[in-house]
Enzyme design. Sequence first.
Site, PDB file in Angstrom:
ATOM      1  N   SER A  18     -20.534  81.211  86.381  1.00  0.00           N
ATOM      2  CA  SER A  18     -20.456  79.749  86.209  1.00  0.00           C
ATOM      3  C   SER A  18     -21.070  79.271  84.887  1.00  0.00           C
ATOM      4  O   SER A  18     -20.540  78.325  84.292  1.00  0.00           O
ATOM      5  CB  SER A  18     -21.026  78.995  87.419  1.00  0.00           C
ATOM      6  OG  SER A  18     -22.374  79.282  87.656  1.00  0.00           O
ATOM      7  N   ASP A 126     -17.016  89.144  89.979  1.00  0.00           N
ATOM      8  CA  ASP A 126     -18.443  89.126  89.667  1.00  0.00           C
ATOM      9  C   ASP A 126     -18.783  90.299  88.738  1.00  0.00           C
ATOM     10  O   ASP A 126     -18.640  91.457  89.129  1.00  0.00           O
ATOM     11  CB  ASP A 126     -19.213  89.245  90.984  1.00  0.00           C
ATOM     12  CG  ASP A 126     -20.699  89.074  90.789  1.00  0.00           C
ATOM     13  OD1 ASP A 126     -21.153  89.064  89.623  1.00  0.00           O
ATOM     14  OD2 ASP A 126     -21.406  88.968  91.805  1.00  0.00           O
TER      15      ASP A 126
HETATM   16  P1  4NP Z   1     -22.921  85.201  89.249  1.00  0.00           P
HETATM   17  O1  4NP Z   1     -23.354  86.747  89.333  1.00  0.00           O
HETATM   18  O2  4NP Z   1     -22.683  84.753  90.678  1.00  0.00           O
HETATM   19  O3  4NP Z   1     -21.657  85.262  88.460  1.00  0.00           O
HETATM   20  O4  4NP Z   1     -24.044  84.467  88.584  1.00  0.00           O
HETATM   21  C1  4NP Z   1     -24.375  87.209  90.163  1.00  0.00           C
HETATM   22  C2  4NP Z   1     -25.669  87.171  89.712  1.00  0.00           C
HETATM   23  C3  4NP Z   1     -26.691  87.643  90.493  1.00  0.00           C
HETATM   24  C4  4NP Z   1     -26.403  88.182  91.737  1.00  0.00           C
HETATM   25  C5  4NP Z   1     -25.105  88.213  92.184  1.00  0.00           C
HETATM   26  C6  4NP Z   1     -24.082  87.725  91.404  1.00  0.00           C
HETATM   27  N1  4NP Z   1     -27.442  88.692  92.537  1.00  0.00           N
HETATM   28  O5  4NP Z   1     -27.150  89.213  93.622  1.00  0.00           O
HETATM   29  O6  4NP Z   1     -28.623  88.606  92.161  1.00  0.00           O
END
Ligand code: 4NP
Length: 155
Positions: A18, A126
Amino acid sequence: MSGAPSVLFVCLGNICRSPMAEGALRVAARDAGLDVAIDSAGTGGWHVGNPPDSRAVATAREKGVDISRLRARQVTADDFTRFTHIFALDAQNLADLQRLAPADGTAEVALLLDIVPGREGDAVADPYYGDADGFEIAWSDVSSAAAVLVARLKP
Ligand code: 4NP
């Protein structure tokens, strides 16, 4: 639509996808001379107060936008009235947003890539647990969406 549009992008952590979507729309809106308020948030709270992932910062910097001063925050009930549009980066984020949406929410809530012809239903994958390529792919996806958004939001 009346008044200036405002767009909130929502992913899970608000440190990878995001903030890049926010950066991509900032570039596209700046280039098009479009006045739009832009922000991003996460459904999860683990990274609240943190800057974006360094790989997201580097990817955005290569494309001409500095996202290093953004700080992660969690979605709030107010967001559903403060913004005209809320875009989820993947289907799980969309389901979480629909669960969080208050009854008096006015924002249009949608899956981001649903606005990109040929990409309907797709997630912006992701990139957090992957390599730098994932950040390039995510940037490409959010840039495609930003181009559509600018065209749609132009007065
Ligand atoms: P985002 O990615 O949702 O694109 O900001 C992630 C960042 C951290 C985590 C998962 C997705 N996490 O599990 O910490």
